[in-house]
Design a protein around this motif. Structure first.
Motif, PDB file in Angstrom:
ATOM      1  N   GLN A 185      38.644  39.826  44.212  1.00  6.99           N
ATOM      2  CA  GLN A 185      39.664  39.755  43.168  1.00  6.99           C
ATOM      3  C   GLN A 185      40.800  38.822  43.568  1.00  6.99           C
ATOM      4  N   LYS A 186      41.261  38.949  44.792  1.00  7.95           N
ATOM      5  CA  LYS A 186      42.389  38.135  45.243  1.00  7.95           C
ATOM      6  C   LYS A 186      42.042  36.647  45.251  1.00  7.95           C
ATOM      7  N   ALA A 187      40.759  36.329  45.421  1.00  9.08           N
ATOM      8  CA  ALA A 187      40.336  34.933  45.419  1.00  9.08           C
ATOM      9  C   ALA A 187      40.217  34.362  44.014  1.00  9.08           C
ATOM     10  N   ARG A 188      40.165  35.231  42.997  1.00 13.00           N
ATOM     11  CA  ARG A 188      39.876  34.784  41.630  1.00 13.00           C
ATOM     12  C   ARG A 188      41.097  34.789  40.714  1.00 13.00           C
ATOM     13  N   VAL A 189      42.260  35.225  41.205  1.00 10.64           N
ATOM     14  CA  VAL A 189      43.492  35.156  40.411  1.00 10.64           C
ATOM     15  C   VAL A 189      44.586  34.498  41.241  1.00 10.64           C
TER      16      VAL A 189
ATOM     17  N   GLY B 104      41.424  22.723  40.729  1.00 11.11           N
ATOM     18  CA  GLY B 104      42.323  23.764  41.181  1.00 11.11           C
ATOM     19  C   GLY B 104      42.682  24.708  40.044  1.00 11.11           C
ATOM     20  N   ARG B 105      43.803  25.417  40.184  1.00 17.54           N
ATOM     21  CA  ARG B 105      44.237  26.361  39.154  1.00 17.54           C
ATOM     22  C   ARG B 105      45.387  25.739  38.364  1.00 17.54           C
ATOM     23  N   ARG B 106      45.048  25.039  37.314  1.00 20.05           N
ATOM     24  CA  ARG B 106      46.064  24.468  36.453  1.00 20.05           C
ATOM     25  C   ARG B 106      45.932  25.086  35.074  1.00 20.05           C
ATOM     26  N   CYS B 107      46.998  24.956  34.310  1.00 18.75           N
ATOM     27  CA  CYS B 107      46.953  25.476  32.941  1.00 18.75           C
ATOM     28  C   CYS B 107      46.206  24.466  32.083  1.00 18.75           C
TER      29      CYS B 107
ATOM     30  N   ALA C  14      38.300  39.429  32.472  1.00 18.81           N
ATOM     31  CA  ALA C  14      38.906  40.655  32.978  1.00 18.81           C
ATOM     32  C   ALA C  14      37.826  41.662  33.382  1.00 18.81           C
ATOM     33  N   GLU C  15      36.750  41.771  32.598  1.00 15.78           N
ATOM     34  CA  GLU C  15      35.642  42.652  32.968  1.00 15.78           C
ATOM     35  C   GLU C  15      35.014  42.207  34.287  1.00 15.78           C
ATOM     36  N   PHE C  16      34.880  40.913  34.453  1.00 13.55           N
ATOM     37  CA  PHE C  16      34.382  40.343  35.708  1.00 13.55           C
ATOM     38  C   PHE C  16      35.277  40.754  36.873  1.00 13.55           C
ATOM     39  N   LEU C  17      36.592  40.580  36.718  1.00 14.95           N
ATOM     40  CA  LEU C  17      37.522  40.949  37.779  1.00 14.95           C
ATOM     41  C   LEU C  17      37.421  42.428  38.121  1.00 14.95           C
ATOM     42  N   ASN C  18      37.235  43.260  37.119  1.00 14.51           N
ATOM     43  CA  ASN C  18      37.218  44.705  37.336  1.00 14.51           C
ATOM     44  C   ASN C  18      35.973  45.198  38.065  1.00 14.51           C
ATOM     45  N   SER C  19      35.007  44.340  38.291  1.00 13.64           N
ATOM     46  CA  SER C  19      33.812  44.771  39.021  1.00 13.64           C
ATOM     47  C   SER C  19      33.685  44.096  40.382  1.00 13.64           C
ATOM     48  N   LEU C  20      34.769  43.489  40.862  1.00 12.77           N
ATOM     49  CA  LEU C  20      34.759  42.811  42.155  1.00 12.77           C
ATOM     50  C   LEU C  20      35.398  43.677  43.233  1.00 12.77           C
ATOM     51  N   THR C  21      35.169  43.299  44.480  1.00  9.82           N
ATOM     52  CA  THR C  21      35.877  43.926  45.586  1.00  9.82           C
ATOM     53  C   THR C  21      37.312  43.397  45.611  1.00  9.82           C
ATOM     54  N   LEU C  22      38.173  44.046  46.384  1.00  7.94           N
ATOM     55  CA  LEU C  22      39.568  43.617  46.460  1.00  7.94           C
ATOM     56  C   LEU C  22      39.674  42.182  46.959  1.00  7.94           C
ATOM     57  N   ALA C  23      38.935  41.844  48.006  1.00 10.23           N
ATOM     58  CA  ALA C  23      38.992  40.479  48.545  1.00 10.23           C
ATOM     59  C   ALA C  23      38.522  39.468  47.506  1.00 10.23           C
TER      60      ALA C  23
ATOM     61  N   VAL D 142      48.507  37.705  35.864  1.00  8.54           N
ATOM     62  CA  VAL D 142      47.841  37.262  37.086  1.00  8.54           C
ATOM     63  C   VAL D 142      47.734  35.745  37.171  1.00  8.54           C
ATOM     64  N   PHE D 143      48.067  35.038  36.082  1.00  2.69           N
ATOM     65  CA  PHE D 143      48.097  33.574  36.095  1.00  2.69           C
ATOM     66  C   PHE D 143      49.463  33.113  35.593  1.00  2.69           C
ATOM     67  N   GLY D 144      50.001  32.060  36.207  1.00  4.44           N
ATOM     68  CA  GLY D 144      51.275  31.526  35.770  1.00  4.44           C
ATOM     69  C   GLY D 144      52.433  32.438  36.119  1.00  4.44           C
ATOM     70  N   ASN D 145      53.434  32.479  35.237  1.00  9.19           N
ATOM     71  CA  ASN D 145      54.611  33.314  35.455  1.00  9.19           C
ATOM     72  C   ASN D 145      54.224  34.787  35.491  1.00  9.19           C
ATOM     73  N   LEU D 146      54.811  35.526  36.425  1.00  9.23           N
ATOM     74  CA  LEU D 146      54.441  36.926  36.629  1.00  9.23           C
ATOM     75  C   LEU D 146      54.806  37.801  35.434  1.00  9.23           C
ATOM     76  N   HIS D 147      55.858  37.458  34.711  1.00  2.00           N
ATOM     77  CA  HIS D 147      56.406  38.363  33.697  1.00  2.00           C
ATOM     78  C   HIS D 147      56.241  37.883  32.258  1.00  2.00           C
ATOM     79  N   THR D 148      55.726  36.678  32.076  1.00  5.91           N
ATOM     80  CA  THR D 148      55.586  36.102  30.737  1.00  5.91           C
ATOM     81  C   THR D 148      54.218  35.449  30.590  1.00  5.91           C
ATOM     82  N   PRO D 149      53.541  35.640  29.447  1.00  3.89           N
ATOM     83  CA  PRO D 149      52.261  34.948  29.255  1.00  3.89           C
ATOM     84  C   PRO D 149      52.442  33.438  29.332  1.00  3.89           C
ATOM     85  N   ASN D 150      51.568  32.783  30.062  1.00  8.67           N
ATOM     86  CA  ASN D 150      51.615  31.340  30.209  1.00  8.67           C
ATOM     87  C   ASN D 150      50.380  30.718  29.589  1.00  8.67           C
ATOM     88  N   CYS D 151      50.600  29.674  28.785  1.00  8.76           N
ATOM     89  CA  CYS D 151      49.488  28.922  28.207  1.00  8.76           C
ATOM     90  C   CYS D 151      48.480  29.835  27.520  1.00  8.76           C
TER      91      CYS D 151
END
Length: 415
Positions: free
Chosen positions: A258-262, A9-12, A247-256, A276-285
């Motif tokens: 992108q939403k699946a990858r973050v 899954g998506r863990r730190c 980030a370069e990978f994300l920037n070349s995807l479709t919207l759908a 886009v990962f962890g806390n919205l306003h603070t860098p995590n891990c």
């Protein structure tokens, strides 16, 4: 070389980094050096045509390149293209099988260059750019890649008189060639190790179908002829996937896509600099990938790097060259598909770590010598130049970033 850590899954995950291997060719790794900072200079663009084949020019450079009698490093180079307009998706540019031109550029050190094509199902997904002869140094090379337009639906007129109506993007990943040859699989000692009769290490000296047995009551494993066993030569990523690459990978995807990858994907309500990962306003891990903008509703978002929120995005210490964490198995497969690579097999991983055959493995051996050679980083205070491409341990004795306590809560610079 770091151990591959499984992701759930998506863990730190501190070491949720992915090594990949790719198409097999017949034919050890580099000496210890810093991450090699692969970069593209200037703007990648179509500079002309030969019939219905476009010529893409790119200036590529990286550090600490080498070629010896056994193996070499290389850059896996692949291209994406799109028509103007936010609604138009990026697509993979399949290259010609020959005719690509490589020439040393300003700043090049020691020698010329050659290429191999990387194919899948008859299509050329990209090129391996490598040193032509035995040499070493920093690379600065101009590549003119041939891109046949047949099957793309594009014609020369679509590019416009200034050849700028079709966007072309280049991506490059540093690789190492692991030469073909036999190796020992397992040490016939460790728990559940592959073994012959429970007492002898397995020699892998073919890519043919085989059945493997293991110690401690493990069931036999049957491998087809098509399963990569490591005997044939293969390329493997030199380093982990970086946050800049993701980030370069994300920037070349479709919207759908992108939403699946973050994890944080409510783009319509997110602000510039939200993570886009962890806390919205603070860098995590130590993951600094951020949302920048969504220019129109229902169109792809734009992402960047901002590990240090005290300065602007894309500053030198914003984590571009840190290994990317928070990655799931699905993320890995998507990145493979996007880049024209594939996951390496368990056997290929072991081949890459092993000494040359016929040297037999020691009981319980580690790829980095012995367990007593591990000296873990204990915290961010152990690092110099934190967050930028020069990041390194203050003490050369610190050689591992792992553990659940008294350690760095997140990844460090690739390599």
């Amino acid at each position: 070389m770091k151990k591959l850590i499984k992701c759930a899954g998506r863990r730190c995950l501190r070491m949720s980094w992915v090594f990949l291997s790719v198409m097999v060719f017949s034919g050890l790794f580099s000496p210890p050096v810093f991450g090699n900072n692969i970069r593209v200079d200037g703007k990648t663009h179509v500079v002309g045509f030969s019939g219905d084949t476009a010529i893409i020019e790119v200036y590529l450079r990286w550090d600490n390149s080498w070629r010896d009698d056994f193996n070499w490093d290389a850059a896996w180079v692949f291209f994406k293209y799109k028509k103007r307009g936010l609604e138009n998706p990026w697509q993979h540019a399949y290259l010609g099988s020959s005719g690509h031109v490589l020439s040393p550029a300003a700043g090049n050190e020691d020698g010329g260059y050659a290429y191999m094509v990387g194919t899948n199902s008859g299509k050329v997904n990209g090129l391996y750019v490598m040193r032509e002869g035995i040499s070493e140094g920093n690379v600065s090379v101009r590549l003119q890649a041939k891109w046949p337009l047949k099957g793309t639906g594009l014609t020369k007129s679509d590019f416009g008189e200034a050849l700028n109506e079709i966007y072309v993007a280049v991506h490059a990943i540093e690789m190492v060639y692991v030469p073909y040859g036999a190796y020992y699989l397992g040490d016939a000692y460790s728990n559940k190790s592959f073994a012959v009769g429970g007492t002898d290490a397995v020699v892998i000296d073919t890519e043919a179908a085989m059945t493997l047995s293991a110690k401690d009551g493990m069931s036999n494993v049957s491998l087809s002829a098509s399963y990569p066993k490591g005997y044939a030569g293969f390329y493997i990523m030199k380093y982990e996937t970086s946050q800049e690459q993701y980030a370069e990978f994300l920037n070349s995807l479709t919207l759908a896509q992108q939403k699946a990858r973050v994890a944080n994907n409510d783009f319509a309500n997110m602000k510039r600099g939200d993570y886009v990962f962890g806390n919205l306003h603070t860098p995590n891990c130590r993951n600094g990938i951020v949302f920048i903008e969504q220019r129109q509703a229902n169109t792809p978002a734009v992402f960047g790097n901002n590990l240090n929120p005290a300065n602007d995005l894309f500053s030198v210490d914003d984590g571009q060259t840190l290994a990317c964490n928070y990655m799931s198995i699905e993320d890995m497969i998507a990145y493979c598909s996007w880049s024209g690579l594939r996951p390496m097999s368990e056997l290929e991983y072991e081949k890459a770590c092993r000494r040359f055959y016929p040297q037999e493995p020691d009981q319980g051996e580690y790829a980095w010598n012995t367990n007593s050679g591990i000296n873990r980083l204990s915290g961010l205070s152990d690092l110099n130049y934190r967050g930028d491409q020069r990041e390194q341990a203050l003490s050369y004795l610190k050689n591992v970033n792992s553990g659940t306590s008294n350690s760095i809560n997140g990844p460090v610079r690739c390599g």
